[in-house]
Design a protein around this motif. Structure first.
Motif, short mmCIF file in Angstrom:
data_model
loop_
_atom_site.label_atom_id
_atom_site.label_comp_id
_atom_site.label_asym_id
_atom_site.label_seq_id
_atom_site.Cartn_x
_atom_site.Cartn_y
_atom_site.Cartn_z
N ALA A 222 -6.34 8.26 14.00
CA ALA A 222 -6.20 8.20 12.54
C ALA A 222 -4.75 8.45 12.12
O ALA A 222 -3.96 9.06 12.84
N LEU B 38 -5.98 7.07 7.03
CA LEU B 38 -6.31 5.73 7.53
C LEU B 38 -7.02 5.89 8.86
O LEU B 38 -6.52 6.56 9.77
N PRO C 284 -9.19 3.77 12.00
CA PRO C 284 -9.60 2.48 12.56
C PRO C 284 -11.11 2.35 12.60
O PRO C 284 -11.83 3.31 12.90
N ASP C 285 -11.59 1.13 12.27
CA ASP C 285 -13.03 0.87 12.25
C ASP C 285 -13.24 -0.59 12.65
O ASP C 285 -13.35 -1.47 11.82
N TRP D 171 -9.49 -1.18 8.97
CA TRP D 171 -9.23 0.25 8.85
C TRP D 171 -9.86 0.73 7.55
O TRP D 171 -9.91 -0.01 6.55
N ARG E 126 -7.28 -4.44 5.71
CA ARG E 126 -7.01 -5.36 6.82
C ARG E 126 -6.00 -6.38 6.33
O ARG E 126 -5.72 -6.48 5.14
#
Length: 227
Positions: free
Chosen positions: A176, A192, A194-195, A199, A213
Motif C-alpha cells: 500500500a 492507495l 492494490p486490488d 487500485w 486505474r
C-alpha cells in the motif's frame, strides 16, 4: 452546490455544468394553442423535472418528457405552451446517481510550504514546490524522479477516481501507498491499495472508497513509487 437531501456527496463540477445548462434554455420549437394541447396528450412530461428559484423568491419548474425528432418535449408549469428542447440540455439534466457522485480522491491548494509525502513500505519520498507549477524532491537526497515529476505531482492536486464504492475501507497491506499532504493550513491523507488490475483509494476521514486505474495512476506509481 447540493442541499442536504442527497444521500451522497455530489460532484461540484457536474453540478456546475447542470446549473450552467439551465441558465439559458432555448427551445428548438414552440407549440401554442390547439397544437400544444394536442401534443400534450402524447405522453407525460415526467422524464426529468428541474425547478429554478431566483433570489427574489420567484421560481419556474421545467418538465421534460419523451424525445421528438428535434429534441425532447418540455413544458413550464403555469405556461400553456409546449416546447421542444435540444438533446444537449436533456443529456445535461438526465444524470443518474453514479454520474452525479463526487469522485474526488484528493484535492488541495498548492502553497509555498506544501509538502507531499509518498510512503510505500521503506520507501519515502517528500516533494516540495519549485517555481510556479513545478516540484522538487527534498527527500531522499539524490533521488532522480525523471522528467515526469511535475506531471505526477500536479495530478495529485485534483486526483479523481473512476468509480465510487460503498463498502468498508480496505486494510492497507505491505504494497500500500500512504500519501500525506500538508501546508497552506491544510492536511490530507490518502491510502492507495492494490486490488487486482486496479487500485483502491480512500481518506480515513471520509466514507467512500474510490477506484483508480489508467494513465494517471500508472504515472504516479512509475515516478513516485519504490524501485
Amino acid at each position: 452546490e447540493a442541499d442536504e437531501s442527497t444521500d451522497f456527496a455530489p460532484s461540484s463540477r457536474v453540478l456546475d455544468a447542470v446549473a450552467r445548462s439551465l441558465c439559458d434554455v432555448k427551445a428548438v420549437a414552440i407549440l401554442e394553442g390547439a397544437a400544444a394541447r394536442e401534443a400534450r396528450t402524447g405522453g407525460p412530461l415526467d422524464r426529468t423535472t428541474a425547478t429554478l428559484t431566483a433570489e427574489d423568491g420567484r421560481s419556474w419548474t421545467l418538465r421534460i418528457g419523451d424525445d421528438t425528432d428535434k429534441g425532447a418535449w418540455a413544458a413550464v408549469d403555469g405556461d400553456d405552451r409546449l416546447f421542444v428542447v435540444p438533446q444537449g440540455l436533456v443529456a445535461q439534466l438526465d444524470k443518474d446517481r453514479a454520474v452525479l457522485r463526487d469522485r474526488t480522491v484528493l484535492r488541495f491548494s498548492r502553497a509555498e510550504d506544501t509538502r507531499i509525502t509518498w510512503t510505500q513500505g521503506a520507501h519515502r519520498l517528500v516533494l516540495v514546490p519549485a517555481g510556479e507549477r513545478g516540484w522538487a524532491v527534498s527527500e531522499p537526497d539524490g533521488w532522480d524522479p525523471g522528467t515526469e515529476l511535475d506531471l505526477a505531482a500536479n495530478s495529485l492536486v485534483n486526483l479523481q477516481g473512476l468509480d465510487v464504492l460503498d463498502q468498508p475501507h480496505p486494510v492497507p497491506g505491505d504494497d500500500a501507498v500512504l500519501i500525506e499532504v500538508a501546508g497552506g493550513g491544510q492536511r490530507s491523507v490518502v491510502h492507495l491499495i492494490p486490488d487486482g488490475d486496479r487500485w483502491l483509494a480512500f481518506d480515513p476521514e471520509r466514507e467512500p472508497t474510490f477506484v483508480l486505474r489508467g494513465a494517471v495512476l500508472d504515472r504516479l506509481l512509475r515516478v513516485l513509487g519504490s524501485r
